[in-house]
Design an enzyme around this catalytic site. Sequence first.
Site: not given
Ligand code: BEZ
Length: 194
Positions: A26, A28, A101
Site C-alpha cells: 500500500f 500513501y 525508505e
Molecule cells: C508510501 O508512499 O507509501 C511510502 C511512504 C513512506 C515510505 C515508504 C513508502
Amino acid sequence: MTTNINTMDVNQKMTHFAERNEIWLFGYGSLIYKVDFPILDQQPAEIRGWKRRFWQGSHDHRGTPDAPGRVVTLLAEPDEVCVGMAYLIAPAVLDHLDFREKNGYLRTLVPMCLVNGVETSGLVYIATAENEAFLGEAPLEEMATQIAYSVGPSGRNRDYLFQLADGLRQLGADDSHVFVLESAVRQVLKSGDD
Ligand code: BEZ
C-alpha cells in the site's frame, strides 16, 4: 523515547509472505506518484484506522541533516480511512524499497481494501514516533514554511507535497491535512515573493 535502529536490517528480517511470489504493497506517500520498480498490477485502495500526516523528518530525500524536510507517515486513528494506491509486486522489490525508505520506515502488515472490492492483507511502510527522524505535529505555518524551503537529494520538499496532493486529487481522496498544507505552502511562497 526515540531509537536509532537500522530499519533496513529490521525490514530484511521480516519473513511474512516469504513463501509468496506476490505481495500487495500500500502506497500513501511518494509511492502514489513515484513508481521506480516493476509492478504486476495496481489498484486504488484504502486502509482503515490510519491517518496520513507530514510528521516524519526527511534528511536523506527532501531535506538535509541540518535542515530536514517533512514527509508523510501514518498514525493509528480508529475512525479514519487512508486512501492510496496498492501495488502487486514480487517480494524482491521490497529490497529496493527498504533502501529507498531507510530513514525510519518499517514494514507493517495491514488489511487493505482494493477498489475492486477485494479485501486482502499486505504491507505498508510506517515511520512511528519512536524513530529518531520523527518530528511530530507543529503549527500549520511552521510546517508550511519548513516544507516550502527544504530541499534534499531527491528535490524540493514542496514538490513532494504538490505531487502527492495532485495524486490524491486524481484518486478522489478527501485528505484535508494534505490539502490545507498545500494551500499554506502556496501562501508562504506567495508572501515570500512580495
Ligand atoms: C508510501 O508512499 O507509501 C511510502 C511512504 C513512506 C515510505 C515508504 C513508502
